[in-house]
Design a protein around this motif. Sequence first.
Motif, PDB file in Angstrom:
ATOM      1  N   TYR A 197     -12.369 -20.079  16.449  1.00 36.78           N
ATOM      2  CA  TYR A 197     -12.448 -20.995  15.312  1.00 36.78           C
ATOM      3  C   TYR A 197     -11.096 -21.068  14.614  1.00 36.78           C
ATOM      4  CZ  TYR A 197     -12.914 -16.768  12.400  1.00 36.78           C
ATOM      5  OH  TYR A 197     -12.706 -15.561  11.795  1.00 36.78           O
ATOM      6  N   ALA A 198     -10.940 -22.072  13.796  1.00 38.08           N
ATOM      7  CA  ALA A 198      -9.699 -22.281  13.065  1.00 38.08           C
ATOM      8  C   ALA A 198     -10.010 -22.495  11.590  1.00 38.08           C
ATOM      9  CB  ALA A 198      -8.948 -23.496  13.622  1.00 38.08           C
ATOM     10  N   MET A 199      -9.130 -21.987  10.721  1.00 40.13           N
ATOM     11  CA  MET A 199      -9.319 -22.192   9.293  1.00 40.13           C
ATOM     12  C   MET A 199      -8.704 -23.506   8.821  1.00 40.13           C
ATOM     13  SD  MET A 199     -11.135 -19.612   8.565  1.00 40.13           S
ATOM     14  CE  MET A 199     -11.252 -19.848   6.810  1.00 40.13           C
ATOM     15  N   GLN A 200      -7.874 -24.094   9.635  1.00 43.36           N
ATOM     16  CA  GLN A 200      -7.345 -25.428   9.382  1.00 43.36           C
ATOM     17  C   GLN A 200      -6.872 -26.006  10.707  1.00 43.36           C
ATOM     18  OE1 GLN A 200      -3.900 -25.400   6.805  1.00 43.36           O
ATOM     19  NE2 GLN A 200      -3.376 -23.298   7.365  1.00 43.36           N
ATOM     20  N   GLN A 201      -6.756 -27.340  10.740  1.00 40.10           N
ATOM     21  CA  GLN A 201      -6.582 -28.007  12.029  1.00 40.10           C
ATOM     22  C   GLN A 201      -5.375 -27.516  12.806  1.00 40.10           C
ATOM     23  OE1 GLN A 201      -6.824 -32.244  11.813  1.00 40.10           O
ATOM     24  NE2 GLN A 201      -6.293 -32.572  13.949  1.00 40.10           N
ATOM     25  N   PHE A 202      -4.252 -27.353  12.147  1.00 38.73           N
ATOM     26  CA  PHE A 202      -3.032 -26.987  12.879  1.00 38.73           C
ATOM     27  C   PHE A 202      -2.630 -25.542  12.604  1.00 38.73           C
ATOM     28  CE2 PHE A 202      -2.785 -31.597  12.101  1.00 38.73           C
ATOM     29  CZ  PHE A 202      -2.833 -32.026  13.422  1.00 38.73           C
ATOM     30  N   GLY A 203      -3.574 -24.760  12.100  1.00 34.22           N
ATOM     31  CA  GLY A 203      -3.292 -23.359  11.825  1.00 34.22           C
ATOM     32  C   GLY A 203      -3.641 -22.461  12.990  1.00 34.22           C
ATOM     33  N   ASP A 204      -3.614 -21.165  12.737  1.00 42.53           N
ATOM     34  CA  ASP A 204      -3.915 -20.186  13.773  1.00 42.53           C
ATOM     35  C   ASP A 204      -5.381 -20.256  14.186  1.00 42.53           C
ATOM     36  OD1 ASP A 204      -1.313 -19.250  13.693  1.00 42.53           O
ATOM     37  OD2 ASP A 204      -1.764 -17.691  12.208  1.00 42.53           O
ATOM     38  N   ARG A 205      -5.651 -19.859  15.409  1.00 38.12           N
ATOM     39  CA  ARG A 205      -7.021 -19.746  15.891  1.00 38.12           C
ATOM     40  C   ARG A 205      -7.448 -18.279  15.823  1.00 38.12           C
ATOM     41  NH1 ARG A 205      -8.180 -24.605  18.897  1.00 38.12           N
ATOM     42  NH2 ARG A 205      -6.902 -26.159  17.823  1.00 38.12           N
TER      43      ARG A 205
ATOM     44  N   LYS B  46      -8.439 -31.326   5.355  1.00 38.69           N
ATOM     45  CA  LYS B  46      -9.898 -31.353   5.278  1.00 38.69           C
ATOM     46  C   LYS B  46     -10.456 -30.178   6.052  1.00 38.69           C
ATOM     47  CE  LYS B  46     -13.898 -34.250   6.259  1.00 38.69           C
ATOM     48  NZ  LYS B  46     -14.380 -35.547   6.715  1.00 38.69           N
ATOM     49  N   GLY B  47     -11.305 -29.400   5.392  1.00 42.42           N
ATOM     50  CA  GLY B  47     -11.894 -28.242   6.052  1.00 42.42           C
ATOM     51  C   GLY B  47     -11.279 -26.935   5.572  1.00 42.42           C
ATOM     52  N   ALA B  48     -10.077 -26.993   4.959  1.00 41.07           N
ATOM     53  CA  ALA B  48      -9.491 -25.780   4.423  1.00 41.07           C
ATOM     54  C   ALA B  48     -10.260 -25.348   3.185  1.00 41.07           C
ATOM     55  CB  ALA B  48      -8.016 -26.026   4.068  1.00 41.07           C
ATOM     56  N   ALA B  49     -10.430 -24.046   3.008  1.00 43.36           N
ATOM     57  CA  ALA B  49     -11.227 -23.553   1.892  1.00 43.36           C
ATOM     58  C   ALA B  49     -10.432 -23.605   0.601  1.00 43.36           C
ATOM     59  CB  ALA B  49     -11.651 -22.117   2.175  1.00 43.36           C
ATOM     60  N   PRO B  50     -11.049 -24.023  -0.511  1.00 42.35           N
ATOM     61  CA  PRO B  50     -10.376 -24.028  -1.802  1.00 42.35           C
ATOM     62  C   PRO B  50      -9.986 -22.616  -2.217  1.00 42.35           C
ATOM     63  CG  PRO B  50     -12.392 -25.334  -1.860  1.00 42.35           C
ATOM     64  CD  PRO B  50     -12.390 -24.582  -0.576  1.00 42.35           C
ATOM     65  N   ARG B  51      -8.938 -22.511  -3.030  1.00 37.78           N
ATOM     66  CA  ARG B  51      -8.474 -21.209  -3.471  1.00 37.78           C
ATOM     67  C   ARG B  51      -9.538 -20.461  -4.267  1.00 37.78           C
ATOM     68  NH1 ARG B  51      -3.008 -20.310  -3.063  1.00 37.78           N
ATOM     69  NH2 ARG B  51      -1.709 -22.096  -2.534  1.00 37.78           N
ATOM     70  N   SER B  52     -10.356 -21.183  -5.010  1.00 40.75           N
ATOM     71  CA  SER B  52     -11.346 -20.545  -5.864  1.00 40.75           C
ATOM     72  C   SER B  52     -12.436 -19.841  -5.073  1.00 40.75           C
ATOM     73  CB  SER B  52     -12.005 -21.590  -6.779  1.00 40.75           C
ATOM     74  OG  SER B  52     -12.687 -22.548  -6.003  1.00 40.75           O
ATOM     75  N   MET B  53     -12.440 -19.995  -3.770  1.00 39.67           N
ATOM     76  CA  MET B  53     -13.475 -19.395  -2.950  1.00 39.67           C
ATOM     77  C   MET B  53     -13.007 -18.082  -2.321  1.00 39.67           C
ATOM     78  SD  MET B  53     -15.108 -22.753  -1.182  1.00 39.67           S
ATOM     79  CE  MET B  53     -15.802 -24.065  -2.189  1.00 39.67           C
ATOM     80  N   ALA B  54     -12.026 -17.450  -2.922  1.00 42.97           N
ATOM     81  CA  ALA B  54     -11.529 -16.202  -2.378  1.00 42.97           C
ATOM     82  C   ALA B  54     -12.530 -15.080  -2.603  1.00 42.97           C
ATOM     83  CB  ALA B  54     -10.195 -15.843  -3.031  1.00 42.97           C
ATOM     84  N   ALA B  55     -12.488 -14.114  -1.682  1.00 42.11           N
ATOM     85  CA  ALA B  55     -13.443 -13.000  -1.757  1.00 42.11           C
ATOM     86  C   ALA B  55     -12.999 -11.969  -2.780  1.00 42.11           C
ATOM     87  CB  ALA B  55     -13.557 -12.342  -0.391  1.00 42.11           C
ATOM     88  N   ARG B  56     -13.972 -11.224  -3.275  1.00 42.58           N
ATOM     89  CA  ARG B  56     -13.664 -10.090  -4.132  1.00 42.58           C
ATOM     90  C   ARG B  56     -14.647  -8.976  -3.808  1.00 42.58           C
ATOM     91  NH1 ARG B  56     -16.827 -10.356  -9.219  1.00 42.58           N
ATOM     92  NH2 ARG B  56     -18.201 -12.145  -9.093  1.00 42.58           N
ATOM     93  N   ARG B  57     -14.304  -7.759  -4.213  1.00 45.07           N
ATOM     94  CA  ARG B  57     -15.183  -6.620  -3.975  1.00 45.07           C
ATOM     95  C   ARG B  57     -15.817  -6.195  -5.293  1.00 45.07           C
ATOM     96  NH1 ARG B  57     -15.021  -4.114   0.844  1.00 45.07           N
ATOM     97  NH2 ARG B  57     -13.411  -4.756   2.310  1.00 45.07           N
ATOM     98  N   VAL B  58     -17.115  -5.954  -5.261  1.00 49.44           N
ATOM     99  CA  VAL B  58     -17.836  -5.523  -6.446  1.00 49.44           C
ATOM    100  C   VAL B  58     -18.662  -4.300  -6.082  1.00 49.44           C
ATOM    101  CG1 VAL B  58     -19.525  -6.149  -8.191  1.00 49.44           C
ATOM    102  CG2 VAL B  58     -17.968  -7.889  -7.315  1.00 49.44           C
ATOM    103  N   GLY B  59     -18.446  -3.181  -6.811  1.00 45.12           N
ATOM    104  CA  GLY B  59     -19.248  -1.985  -6.587  1.00 45.12           C
ATOM    105  C   GLY B  59     -19.192  -1.464  -5.166  1.00 45.12           C
ATOM    106  N   GLY B  60     -18.065  -1.665  -4.491  1.00 45.80           N
ATOM    107  CA  GLY B  60     -17.898  -1.132  -3.149  1.00 45.80           C
ATOM    108  C   GLY B  60     -18.449  -2.017  -2.055  1.00 45.80           C
ATOM    109  N   ALA B  61     -19.292  -2.995  -2.390  1.00 48.53           N
ATOM    110  CA  ALA B  61     -19.854  -3.903  -1.386  1.00 48.53           C
ATOM    111  C   ALA B  61     -19.117  -5.224  -1.435  1.00 48.53           C
ATOM    112  CB  ALA B  61     -21.344  -4.130  -1.645  1.00 48.53           C
ATOM    113  N   ARG B  62     -18.983  -5.842  -0.286  1.00 44.70           N
ATOM    114  CA  ARG B  62     -18.278  -7.123  -0.235  1.00 44.70           C
ATOM    115  C   ARG B  62     -19.159  -8.206  -0.843  1.00 44.70           C
ATOM    116  NH1 ARG B  62     -13.984  -9.171   2.230  1.00 44.70           N
ATOM    117  NH2 ARG B  62     -13.941 -11.359   2.846  1.00 44.70           N
ATOM    118  N   ARG B  63     -18.719  -8.761  -1.981  1.00 43.43           N
ATOM    119  CA  ARG B  63     -19.460  -9.823  -2.641  1.00 43.43           C
ATOM    120  C   ARG B  63     -18.465 -10.888  -3.078  1.00 43.43           C
ATOM    121  NH1 ARG B  63     -24.046  -7.932  -6.655  1.00 43.43           N
ATOM    122  NH2 ARG B  63     -24.588 -10.081  -6.233  1.00 43.43           N
ATOM    123  N   LEU B  64     -18.950 -12.073  -3.375  1.00 48.60           N
ATOM    124  CA  LEU B  64     -18.070 -13.198  -3.640  1.00 48.60           C
ATOM    125  C   LEU B  64     -18.562 -14.007  -4.821  1.00 48.60           C
ATOM    126  CD1 LEU B  64     -18.431 -13.918   0.025  1.00 48.60           C
ATOM    127  CD2 LEU B  64     -16.221 -13.326  -0.892  1.00 48.60           C
TER     128      LEU B  64
END
Length: 611
Positions: free
Chosen positions: A278-286, A14-32
Amino acid sequence: MMLGPKTVTRGATKGAAPRSMAARRVGGARRLSVRAAAGPAGSEKFDYVLVGGGTASCVLANKLSADGNKKVLVLEAGPTGDAMEVAVPAGITRLFAHPVMDWGMSSLTQKQLVAREIYLARGRMLGGSSGSNATLYHRGSAADYDAWGLEGWSSKDVLDWFVKAECYADGPKPYHGTGGSMNTEQPRYENVLHDEFFKAAAATGLPANPDFNDWSHPQDGFGEFQVSQKKGQRADTYRTYLKPAMARGNLKVVIGARATKVNIEKGSSGARTTGVEYAMQQFGDRFTAELAPGGEVLMCSGAVHTPHLLMLSGVGPAATLKEHGIDVVSDLSGVGQNLQDHPAAVLAARAKPEFEKLSVTSEVYDDKCNIKLGAVAQYLFQRRGPLATTGCDHGAFVRTSSSLSQPDLQMRFVPGCALDPDGVKSYIVFGELKKQGRAWPGGITLQLLAIRAKSKGSIGLKAADPFINPAININYFSDPADLATLVNAVKMARKIAAQEPLKKYLQEETFPGERASSDKDLEEYIRRTVHSGNALVGTAAMGASPAAGAVVSSADLKVFGVEGLRVVDASVLPRIPGGQTGAATVMVAERAAALLRGQATIAPSRQPVAV
């Protein structure tokens, strides 16, 4: 009232981000594609780190990133607020105890409430509880803010900010604005039972109130409740403030990021905030989001998580921190204290068989509890009908005693019959009805809220582990006046239900039931069924001095004893206003953003608003 039972696919954590929420770059600017990043914030440093992506944070993120000169980071533990259940007002019922978009929190066992734990709905997504509340827009009264007794926060001071923040669909009008980002409008769903309730309320002597946010007259009366919606869609702060800013290159939003600690360094010149762990998941890296020189951390995690995280970071009552082995950075006794809410009870009545089809539930569902295509089509093509409502956007504000200077009770009228006196359990019962292929019975419900409750609870620590929920003592009825309000509220609701023309539609009272006739019976019923109005405030209260229990300065919202740390959310409200608290939270965030951008100061006005 409800779109249907919840069907949620749980991730491994719970709290881990779904795979479909990965970032992408569009036109040189960071967009998602979903406008939020699923990975860590990276190595860059930020001028502002906003802890939590809720109601206030979305306002701040928009305003602070507007000129492009400041780098702003938002850390949100949950997902985006793009789900259908959030956008469609009737989807609110899917959000209660949602395994992903709700924090799933409950109070400690409350002995005075028949040894029950009280479920506390807290939005866990971008937009926070503005994405899961009932969308009701109430500021409270002018007297609420004057009673705070704080320089710069009188009714005269805050009114301008309410008006500036608002975009009222039927405006401009006195006490309403049209140039802001907080969309409000009149309800877009009407039911014949609304008018019958109004007539019954008038028969008891209540006046009509055309606008509960107009401070030129008292709050008392019955009428429509304005809603935080735009053309029938929920207008939470994620949609209205954060989304329009997401393309900015200086704004970064990380979802699935659970803040675990505010990093504070102590030196010879005092304590200074350096960043947020902050942590991306409970037992993951900080990970650590670092501040640029002169940067600030803005706590926007709400009345439960803000004091919890402050204590985990060494800011709070010294004795409590030492008990859990936490080094004391700033000994502030007020952290976690002063918790306030709107305790609520229910009166419900079944409709006579010939009138059952009038209920909102019958307009949404067929006899087997399947959603009607007509209701869906009406919403899709007109943005009206039963899916355009959370069900409770008509009602009244009432004084339960003639000795009171303003209403202590809000009645929310629902043209549908509650299946259980606890709002959340009603939908568990609904799920059982659907499994059995049975219809939701028709009727009416009056949810009764003690809106100016005097009881106070607290947020404490169970452990130094940030993934262990805090100890929440909701402490309803520690002041007996609140129980008296709800006992009188049931009596008043019964009186309204007994008036024609409403009476002719009703067959029997289901909750509390006719057997609950004496005050003692009603007290017992309320203790067994009281639930949260989801209006938690006060646990990092602002004020002039920590000696009086304040946590942040009312002059600038800075945490006493720590540089580079402010609180901007509902936890700073020192006393609960007699209305839904989302409007007040947005007002505070708008003022804080202007203060940080050097566009305004929190200066006292000469006089309060005359009412």
